[in-house]
Every structure is written in structure tokens, then in C-alpha cells.
Design a protein around this motif. Sequence first.
Motif, PDB file in Angstrom:
ATOM      1  N   ASP A  89      -5.194   9.919   5.904  1.00  0.00           N
ATOM      2  CA  ASP A  89      -6.051   9.019   6.676  1.00  0.00           C
ATOM      3  C   ASP A  89      -7.010   8.319   5.722  1.00  0.00           C
ATOM      4  OD1 ASP A  89      -7.253   7.729   8.782  1.00  0.00           O
ATOM      5  OD2 ASP A  89      -8.398   9.455   9.471  1.00  0.00           O
ATOM      6  N   SER A  90      -7.145   7.005   5.869  1.00  0.00           N
ATOM      7  CA  SER A  90      -8.032   6.256   4.984  1.00  0.00           C
ATOM      8  C   SER A  90      -9.225   5.645   5.706  1.00  0.00           C
ATOM      9  CB  SER A  90      -7.253   5.145   4.270  1.00  0.00           C
ATOM     10  OG  SER A  90      -6.635   4.289   5.212  1.00  0.00           O
ATOM     11  N   ILE A  91      -9.123   5.437   7.025  1.00  0.00           N
ATOM     12  CA  ILE A  91     -10.209   4.758   7.742  1.00  0.00           C
ATOM     13  C   ILE A  91     -10.653   5.544   8.974  1.00  0.00           C
ATOM     14  CG2 ILE A  91      -9.656   2.456   6.903  1.00  0.00           C
ATOM     15  CD1 ILE A  91      -8.137   1.986   9.530  1.00  0.00           C
ATOM     16  N   ASP A  92     -10.471   6.849   8.942  1.00  0.00           N
ATOM     17  CA  ASP A  92     -10.916   7.746  10.018  1.00  0.00           C
ATOM     18  C   ASP A  92     -10.256   7.453  11.359  1.00  0.00           C
ATOM     19  OD1 ASP A  92     -12.595   9.102   8.274  1.00  0.00           O
ATOM     20  OD2 ASP A  92     -14.270   7.760   8.636  1.00  0.00           O
ATOM     21  N   ARG A  93      -9.030   6.945  11.335  1.00  0.00           N
ATOM     22  CA  ARG A  93      -8.287   6.741  12.571  1.00  0.00           C
ATOM     23  C   ARG A  93      -7.972   8.082  13.247  1.00  0.00           C
ATOM     24  NH1 ARG A  93      -4.551   2.424  12.727  1.00  0.00           N
ATOM     25  NH2 ARG A  93      -3.560   3.521  14.456  1.00  0.00           N
ATOM     26  N   CYS A  94      -7.702   9.100  12.438  1.00  0.00           N
ATOM     27  CA  CYS A  94      -7.293  10.397  12.989  1.00  0.00           C
ATOM     28  C   CYS A  94      -8.376  11.029  13.852  1.00  0.00           C
ATOM     29  CB  CYS A  94      -6.900  11.350  11.863  1.00  0.00           C
ATOM     30  SG  CYS A  94      -5.339  10.887  11.055  1.00  0.00           S
ATOM     31  N   GLU A  95      -9.617  10.623  13.653  1.00  0.00           N
ATOM     32  CA  GLU A  95     -10.729  11.120  14.471  1.00  0.00           C
ATOM     33  C   GLU A  95     -10.629  10.597  15.900  1.00  0.00           C
ATOM     34  OE1 GLU A  95     -13.149  13.147  13.493  1.00  0.00           O
ATOM     35  OE2 GLU A  95     -14.490  12.998  15.229  1.00  0.00           O
ATOM     36  N   MET A  96      -9.895   9.501  16.099  1.00  0.00           N
ATOM     37  CA  MET A  96      -9.842   8.847  17.411  1.00  0.00           C
ATOM     38  C   MET A  96      -8.643   9.272  18.255  1.00  0.00           C
ATOM     39  SD  MET A  96     -11.109   4.998  16.426  1.00  0.00           S
ATOM     40  CE  MET A  96      -9.913   4.744  15.118  1.00  0.00           C
ATOM     41  N   TYR A  97      -7.684  10.009  17.682  1.00  0.00           N
ATOM     42  CA  TYR A  97      -6.507  10.422  18.444  1.00  0.00           C
ATOM     43  C   TYR A  97      -6.839  11.631  19.326  1.00  0.00           C
ATOM     44  CZ  TYR A  97      -4.099   7.574  14.927  1.00  0.00           C
ATOM     45  OH  TYR A  97      -3.695   6.552  14.109  1.00  0.00           O
TER      46      TYR A  97
END
Length: 331
Positions: free
Chosen positions: A273-281
Motif C-alpha cells: 500500500d502506498s497511499i493508505d487505501r487499505c485503511e478504507m477497505y
Amino acid sequence: MARIKDVAELAGVNRSTVSRIINGEGKFRADTVRKVEAAMAELDYRPSAIARSLATSSSNMIGLLVTYYTGGFFGEMMDQVQAELDLNKKFLITAQGHQTEAGEREAIQRFNDLRCDGYVLNSRHLSDDELRELAKKPTPFVLVDRLVEGLESRCVTFDHVEAAKAAVEHLIEQGHKTIGCIAGSPNRLSSQLRTQGYREALKQDGLLISEDLEDAGDYRQASGYHAAKRLYEANPNMTAIFSCSEDMTSGAVQFFHEQGIKIPEQVALISFDSIDRCEMYYPKVSSVHFPISDMARLAVEVLMKQINNQPIEAHHQLPHELRIRNSSTVS
């Protein structure tokens, strides 16, 4: 429109004094500088960028080469480079490499034609030899996420192998023994390195390494969806997946949700993950963080040191960070 001679007359100085103060040349009394600045403010005078370029032999422009403009990764890179250049009073010129050697070469030539003071290059297709030849020319540059022998001081890098190993080792520590991998394009070096780290982690623990447990995507959401589908159907005993990008992870999460497959109870998941997308799943996905923002900021810092003839370190490698969330641990 106010001109430089209008500023000079209002400030009570000659035009050369105004010009030198604007360009930061020479030393002047504080009250003289204040008079010139006050006159510029009153007249709403803004120096011509072209005129300053001709006067100082500097365009104050920095070129940024990216693969393409779409995607959060490249957007974050451009945003951070722009922010750092604003602090250094430089203008940003961007160009796409279009995922080809010719496209990257053309972009750099465009920067050169515009007399850019330096370049930040996320080059994926130019050869090491060509980059070493480019380094012999007077315009400085920095490479982002690329290590070229002989140009180490110009390189801002990240250890994809060790980061991938850390992610897979976390899954192994959770008791998983059959772990799949959603890899990126085999033509991309970062994908090759992440897949290598996945295999090394399995090998050091004596776990199964099999082509059936690997499926290559293209770093896009749809490819992650189909890769997860193929992996799950081909490996009914698979209990965890390592994904090489957040966009492909998004596709995998979509597939598992559609099939009613619970994360992490039935399949654990960890991602790059490079832009903290995984925090939103949902659930929030564990990840190994690829610090593109920090890399972009450091690249500009190194480039400005080159432009200003300041000493720089031999090599700049940023560490990874493992961020454990709900998708890889069962409470």
C-alpha cells in the motif's frame, strides 16, 4: 501593468537594484529591501518568470517524469513533488513516459528543451547505460524507486524484497501454510522484486512454492478480482493471500465479498500500500507501506542539493513499515 522601472521610481532606487533584489543577488540594506518590497506590493508587481530565467540562466522549472497521470500512486508522487518545489520556489513540469523507452526519452528531451534546472525521474524503461550517459550531461536528476550502479547518490530507493518478505512472514506467524500471491506485471521490476520476497519468505520456512499459488495481475482492480477468483478456485486449501498492490487488493476484497467468503476467518489478506487505501477497505486490510510520499519529498531534497552544489549521501533507501489491521488476524 506595472513594470520594473515603475517599482524603481516608487522605491527611489535604480532598476538594477530592483532586479538584483528580486533575483537574490548581492547584499542590500534592510531599509532598501523593504522599500522595494513595499513598492512591488503597492503596484501589484510580479516579476516575469521568462525575464528572470534570461537574467539568471535558470528557468526555475523542474521536470517530473511519471509512467502515466492516472492512479493514486502517481497522483501522490506529483502532489508531494509539487509541495516541495513550492517551498523552493520552483515550477513543476510533468510528462508521461507512456510505459515505453521512447516515451521516457521524449519526456526528458522536452524537459531539456524547456531548460529545466533538474529532473525527478520515475523511469522504468530507460536502460541503466542510458541513464549513466544522461548523468554525464550538466542537468542534474534524481531517480525515484530505481537503483543504478554508479549513480547511487542520485537514487531514492525502497527494498521491495524485504518489504514483501515482512508481509508474508506476518501471515506465516499467524499459522498460514498455503499462501497465494497476486503478483503484478512480470515486466515491472517492482513486481519481480515483490514476488521474489514472497517466495523467499515461503522458502525460509519450508512452505510450498507453486505456480498454482501465483497469479499475475496488472496493478488494476479488475485484475485483482480475477486473480483472487482463479487462486481461490484452484487452491481450495489456501488460507491467505499476499497482494502486490492496493488496487489489486480492492478487486480481491470485492470478489471475496461477492462470494460470501469471510476475511480473515476463511482467507487472510495482506497487501502492499502506498497511499493508505487499505485503511478504507472492509475489513481494514493489513499492509506493508510503500512510502512514495517520503520518497518524493526526499527526491526533491536531493535534487535541490545537486542544483545548489551541496554534498549528498551515497545512497538513499527508505524503510518499510508493516501495518497490521483486521484482514490478517482473527480476534
